[in-house]
Design a protein around this motif. Sequence first.
Motif, PDB file in Angstrom:
ATOM      1  N   GLN A  88       0.831  -1.203   0.000  1.00 34.72           N
ATOM      2  CA  GLN A  88       0.000   0.000   0.000  1.00 34.72           C
ATOM      3  C   GLN A  88       0.867   1.255   0.000  1.00 34.72           C
ATOM      4  OE1 GLN A  88      -2.706  -0.335   3.299  1.00 34.72           O
ATOM      5  NE2 GLN A  88      -3.940  -1.882   2.296  1.00 34.72           N
ATOM      6  N   CYS A  89       1.925   1.239   0.768  1.00 31.39           N
ATOM      7  CA  CYS A  89       2.831   2.381   0.836  1.00 31.39           C
ATOM      8  C   CYS A  89       3.495   2.641  -0.513  1.00 31.39           C
ATOM      9  CB  CYS A  89       3.880   2.138   1.917  1.00 31.39           C
ATOM     10  SG  CYS A  89       5.058   3.486   2.114  1.00 31.39           S
ATOM     11  N   LEU A  90       3.843   1.568  -1.221  1.00 29.21           N
ATOM     12  CA  LEU A  90       4.519   1.710  -2.504  1.00 29.21           C
ATOM     13  C   LEU A  90       3.617   2.254  -3.606  1.00 29.21           C
ATOM     14  CD1 LEU A  90       6.781  -1.466  -2.548  1.00 29.21           C
ATOM     15  CD2 LEU A  90       7.462   0.910  -2.170  1.00 29.21           C
ATOM     16  N   LEU A  91       2.313   2.274  -3.377  1.00 23.85           N
ATOM     17  CA  LEU A  91       1.405   2.860  -4.357  1.00 23.85           C
ATOM     18  C   LEU A  91       1.621   4.365  -4.476  1.00 23.85           C
ATOM     19  CD1 LEU A  91      -1.903   0.943  -3.564  1.00 23.85           C
ATOM     20  CD2 LEU A  91      -0.372   0.609  -5.526  1.00 23.85           C
ATOM     21  N   THR A  92       2.098   4.981  -3.401  1.00 23.37           N
ATOM     22  CA  THR A  92       2.278   6.436  -3.398  1.00 23.37           C
ATOM     23  C   THR A  92       3.722   6.872  -3.189  1.00 23.37           C
ATOM     24  OG1 THR A  92       1.782   6.545  -1.035  1.00 23.37           O
ATOM     25  CG2 THR A  92      -0.067   6.844  -2.562  1.00 23.37           C
ATOM     26  N   SER A  93       4.629   5.932  -2.986  1.00 18.79           N
ATOM     27  CA  SER A  93       6.027   6.255  -2.726  1.00 18.79           C
ATOM     28  C   SER A  93       6.920   5.420  -3.632  1.00 18.79           C
ATOM     29  CB  SER A  93       6.391   5.959  -1.275  1.00 18.79           C
ATOM     30  OG  SER A  93       5.583   6.688  -0.403  1.00 18.79           O
ATOM     31  N   ASP A  94       8.009   6.030  -4.058  1.00 21.37           N
ATOM     32  CA  ASP A  94       8.973   5.310  -4.874  1.00 21.37           C
ATOM     33  C   ASP A  94      10.183   4.991  -4.008  1.00 21.37           C
ATOM     34  OD1 ASP A  94      10.230   4.165  -7.046  1.00 21.37           O
ATOM     35  OD2 ASP A  94      11.040   6.078  -7.757  1.00 21.37           O
ATOM     36  N   MET A  95      10.286   3.752  -3.593  1.00 18.75           N
ATOM     37  CA  MET A  95      11.408   3.351  -2.755  1.00 18.75           C
ATOM     38  C   MET A  95      11.698   1.878  -2.981  1.00 18.75           C
ATOM     39  SD  MET A  95       9.684   3.047   1.051  1.00 18.75           S
ATOM     40  CE  MET A  95       8.835   4.602   0.990  1.00 18.75           C
ATOM     41  N   GLN A  96      12.875   1.479  -2.588  1.00 18.18           N
ATOM     42  CA  GLN A  96      13.267   0.076  -2.660  1.00 18.18           C
ATOM     43  C   GLN A  96      13.067  -0.536  -1.278  1.00 18.18           C
ATOM     44  OE1 GLN A  96      17.252  -0.390  -4.085  1.00 18.18           O
ATOM     45  NE2 GLN A  96      16.705  -2.256  -5.146  1.00 18.18           N
ATOM     46  N   VAL A  97      12.484  -1.719  -1.222  1.00 20.42           N
ATOM     47  CA  VAL A  97      12.151  -2.362   0.049  1.00 20.42           C
ATOM     48  C   VAL A  97      12.818  -3.724   0.111  1.00 20.42           C
ATOM     49  CG1 VAL A  97      10.276  -3.287   1.460  1.00 20.42           C
ATOM     50  CG2 VAL A  97       9.937  -1.166   0.172  1.00 20.42           C
ATOM     51  N   TYR A  98      13.411  -4.020   1.250  1.00 22.40           N
ATOM     52  CA  TYR A  98      13.992  -5.333   1.509  1.00 22.40           C
ATOM     53  C   TYR A  98      13.227  -5.948   2.669  1.00 22.40           C
ATOM     54  CZ  TYR A  98      17.938  -3.620  -1.193  1.00 22.40           C
ATOM     55  OH  TYR A  98      18.722  -3.112  -2.188  1.00 22.40           O
ATOM     56  N   LEU A  99      12.752  -7.152   2.483  1.00 21.52           N
ATOM     57  CA  LEU A  99      12.079  -7.886   3.545  1.00 21.52           C
ATOM     58  C   LEU A  99      13.115  -8.829   4.144  1.00 21.52           C
ATOM     59  CD1 LEU A  99       9.439  -8.517   5.020  1.00 21.52           C
ATOM     60  CD2 LEU A  99       8.974 -10.229   3.265  1.00 21.52           C
ATOM     61  N   VAL A 100      13.441  -8.615   5.409  1.00 22.84           N
ATOM     62  CA  VAL A 100      14.479  -9.393   6.086  1.00 22.84           C
ATOM     63  C   VAL A 100      13.843 -10.175   7.221  1.00 22.84           C
ATOM     64  CG1 VAL A 100      16.653  -9.255   7.361  1.00 22.84           C
ATOM     65  CG2 VAL A 100      16.170  -7.606   5.544  1.00 22.84           C
ATOM     66  N   VAL A 101      14.145 -11.460   7.291  1.00 27.05           N
ATOM     67  CA  VAL A 101      13.654 -12.297   8.384  1.00 27.05           C
ATOM     68  C   VAL A 101      14.846 -12.896   9.118  1.00 27.05           C
ATOM     69  CG1 VAL A 101      11.432 -12.804   7.305  1.00 27.05           C
ATOM     70  CG2 VAL A 101      13.365 -14.284   6.850  1.00 27.05           C
ATOM     71  N   PHE A 102      14.646 -13.266  10.372  1.00 32.46           N
ATOM     72  CA  PHE A 102      15.768 -13.632  11.229  1.00 32.46           C
ATOM     73  C   PHE A 102      15.774 -15.061  11.741  1.00 32.46           C
ATOM     74  CE2 PHE A 102      15.541  -9.041  11.485  1.00 32.46           C
ATOM     75  CZ  PHE A 102      16.852  -8.711  11.202  1.00 32.46           C
ATOM     76  N   ASP A 103      14.818 -15.856  11.334  1.00 30.09           N
ATOM     77  CA  ASP A 103      14.855 -17.255  11.765  1.00 30.09           C
ATOM     78  C   ASP A 103      14.331 -18.145  10.646  1.00 30.09           C
ATOM     79  OD1 ASP A 103      11.959 -17.452  11.988  1.00 30.09           O
ATOM     80  OD2 ASP A 103      12.105 -16.475  13.924  1.00 30.09           O
ATOM     81  N   LYS A 104      14.598 -19.434  10.762  1.00 25.11           N
ATOM     82  CA  LYS A 104      14.246 -20.380   9.700  1.00 25.11           C
ATOM     83  C   LYS A 104      12.738 -20.451   9.461  1.00 25.11           C
ATOM     84  CE  LYS A 104      18.265 -23.353   9.975  1.00 25.11           C
ATOM     85  NZ  LYS A 104      18.761 -24.710  10.196  1.00 25.11           N
ATOM     86  N   LYS A 105      11.957 -20.400  10.532  1.00 25.33           N
ATOM     87  CA  LYS A 105      10.508 -20.487  10.377  1.00 25.33           C
ATOM     88  C   LYS A 105       9.985 -19.291   9.584  1.00 25.33           C
ATOM     89  CE  LYS A 105       6.113 -21.084  12.702  1.00 25.33           C
ATOM     90  NZ  LYS A 105       5.393 -21.282  13.922  1.00 25.33           N
ATOM     91  N   SER A 106      10.419 -18.094   9.928  1.00 31.29           N
ATOM     92  CA  SER A 106       9.982 -16.894   9.205  1.00 31.29           C
ATOM     93  C   SER A 106      10.438 -16.941   7.750  1.00 31.29           C
ATOM     94  CB  SER A 106      10.524 -15.641   9.884  1.00 31.29           C
ATOM     95  OG  SER A 106       9.974 -15.498  11.167  1.00 31.29           O
ATOM     96  N   PHE A 107      11.650 -17.433   7.527  1.00 26.22           N
ATOM     97  CA  PHE A 107      12.158 -17.543   6.158  1.00 26.22           C
ATOM     98  C   PHE A 107      11.289 -18.497   5.349  1.00 26.22           C
ATOM     99  CE2 PHE A 107      14.963 -19.430   2.931  1.00 26.22           C
ATOM    100  CZ  PHE A 107      15.264 -18.282   2.221  1.00 26.22           C
ATOM    101  N   GLY A 108      10.970 -19.639   5.919  1.00 25.99           N
ATOM    102  CA  GLY A 108      10.108 -20.603   5.233  1.00 25.99           C
ATOM    103  C   GLY A 108       8.737 -20.030   4.931  1.00 25.99           C
ATOM    104  N   LEU A 109       8.179 -19.312   5.889  1.00 25.68           N
ATOM    105  CA  LEU A 109       6.864 -18.693   5.686  1.00 25.68           C
ATOM    106  C   LEU A 109       6.922 -17.627   4.603  1.00 25.68           C
ATOM    107  CD1 LEU A 109       5.678 -18.380   9.392  1.00 25.68           C
ATOM    108  CD2 LEU A 109       4.741 -19.904   7.638  1.00 25.68           C
ATOM    109  N   SER A 110       7.999 -16.849   4.574  1.00 24.13           N
ATOM    110  CA  SER A 110       8.111 -15.806   3.551  1.00 24.13           C
ATOM    111  C   SER A 110       8.251 -16.429   2.168  1.00 24.13           C
ATOM    112  CB  SER A 110       9.263 -14.847   3.857  1.00 24.13           C
ATOM    113  OG  SER A 110      10.506 -15.500   3.794  1.00 24.13           O
ATOM    114  N   GLN A 111       8.987 -17.527   2.059  1.00 23.14           N
ATOM    115  CA  GLN A 111       9.097 -18.215   0.774  1.00 23.14           C
ATOM    116  C   GLN A 111       7.732 -18.719   0.321  1.00 23.14           C
ATOM    117  OE1 GLN A 111      12.227 -21.142   1.588  1.00 23.14           O
ATOM    118  NE2 GLN A 111      13.380 -20.160  -0.046  1.00 23.14           N
TER     119      GLN A 111
END
Length: 62
Positions: free
Chosen positions: A28-51
Motif C-alpha cells: 500500500q505504501c509503494l502505491l504512493t512512494s517510490d522506494m526500494q524495500v527489503y524484507l528481512v527475516v531472522f529465523d528459519k521459520k519466518s524464512f520458510g513462511l516468507s518463501q
Amino acid sequence: MAFPLISTGIYGFPKEEALQIAVSTISQCLLTSDMQVYLVVFDKKSFGLSQKLFASGQRIHR
C-alpha cells in the motif's frame, strides 16, 4: 525504515499473519512512494513462511 514482526516471539502472534500484514502494508505504501524495500527475516521459520507467501503469488508492487 525497519520494523520487526511485533509480538511473534514471546506473545505468540502468528508469524504467517504478521508477514502478510507487513507485505500488505508495504504494498500500500509503494502505491504512493517510490522506494526500494527489503524484507528481512531472522529465523528459519519466518524464512520458510516468507518463501511460501511469495511462492503463492503474493508480490510487492510499485
